[in-house]
Design a protein around this motif. Structure first.
Motif: not given
Length: 320
Positions: A116-119, A162-163, A283-289
């Motif tokens: 997110k920071a890069l893109l 998110r956390l 993994a669940k949090r990564q998919i949400t992102w």
């Protein structure tokens, strides 16, 4: 759907939840492109930066690292953190350097904040304040993390959602930013949406359609880590004497559970259960992102032809 780009790609990004097959896909893309200038991989993983943390991070093997140039792996001692801002600085410099060598940078990993920071860009955020930080830690010890999380939810529900509830480091940091600025940390992590994400770094996202498929792979990989000596790796890190359980390195999923297992003398079955559960939650949090990145190009990681589809999509995106 293919997103039109005003600029030719300067790099390709490959993301996905843990255990979704990113390493195999990245190596397959690199092999496919070896006769077209070649690929160099930039790791987008906040755990792979640490030296001595090999088994629990599923770090690429020595053969894999030797076969394709890799960057941002083993660049930090576990005593020292590596921020999103530092990642963006180093990744942008590497993209330039790799491009000048006539190769294509391939950004691969699962640390979504780095992506997110890069893109999408980083906004200026206040540095840590020792006095505010010390006060928050006193409150943490006196009231408990649940009370601090409830306070964060009241002032910044976006970040709280998110956390993970047990993420002491990020919960206290979010509260610190609120106390210093009166603004939620989520407001600093979002730039003007009208700018849109970088169009010159298309993103392929490996997302399994069947969650059970991913859960099975997570369990298998955690068992393989335990069999390869993961607990002994954590014992060796603890034996150094200078590492603490609250450091970012030791709060990585798996390491945090192993550290606690050694503190509390858990049986191996309890470490396994809690480690697998924590990895599933990650993994669940990564998919949400990822689902909040609308311009990504999704490949169903659990489908039979996922690897071939990923390679074909990389060619389509890089040759547009």
């Amino acid at each position: 759907m293919k997103t039109p780009s005003l600029k030719p790609p300067v790099a390709l990004a490959l993301a996905g939840p843990t255990a979704s097959g990113k390493t195999a896909a990245a190596l397959a893309i690199a092999e496919h492109w070896q006769h077209q200038g070649g690929i160099e991989i930039i790791s987008v993983d906040s755990a792979l930066v640490y030296r001595g943390m090999d088994i629990g991070t599923a770090k690429p093997s020595q053969a894999e690292l030797a076969g394709v140039p890799h960057h941002l792996i083993d660049i930090r001692d576990p005593l020292h953190a590596f921020s999103a801002a530092e990642f963006v600085r180093d990744a942008e410099q590497l993209i330039i350097e790799i491009g000048t060598r006539g190769r294509m940078p391939l950004l691969v990993g699962g640390t979504m904040l780095y992506f997110k920071a890069l893109l999408e860009g980083l906004s200026d955020m206040p540095p840590s304040d020792p006095l505010v930080r010390a006060t928050l830690h006193e409150e943490l010890n006196a009231l408990g993390l649940a009370a601090l999380y409830a306070r964060l939810h009241a002032v910044d529900p976006v970040t709280a959602a998110r956390l993970a509830h047990a993420d002491t480091q990020r919960v206290t940091r979010a509260l610190e930013v609120w106390q210093l600025t009166g603004k939620p940390i989520s407001s600093f992590q979002t730039r003007d949406a009208s700018l849109g994400p970088r169009a010159d770094i298309p993103l392929i996202s490996l997302e399994p359609q069947d969650r059970a498929w991913l859960h099975e792979r997570i369990a298998l990989r955690f068992d393989e880590m335990l069999g390869a000596g993961f607990l002994e790796e954590v014992k060796a890190l603890r034996a150094r004497g200078d590492l603490r359980s609250d450091l970012p390195s030791m709060r990585c999923v798996g390491y945090r559970q192993a550290w606690e297992a050694l503190d509390k003398d858990w049986p191996s079955s309890e470490l396994r259960d809690k480690g697998i559960f924590a990895t599933r939650q990650l993994a669940k949090r990564q998919i949400t992102w990822l689902r909040n990145m609308p311009t990504r190009h999704v490949v169903a990681a659990d489908q039979a032809h996922a690897l071939a589809q990923t390679i074909a999509l990389s060619q389509q995106l890089l040759c547009q």
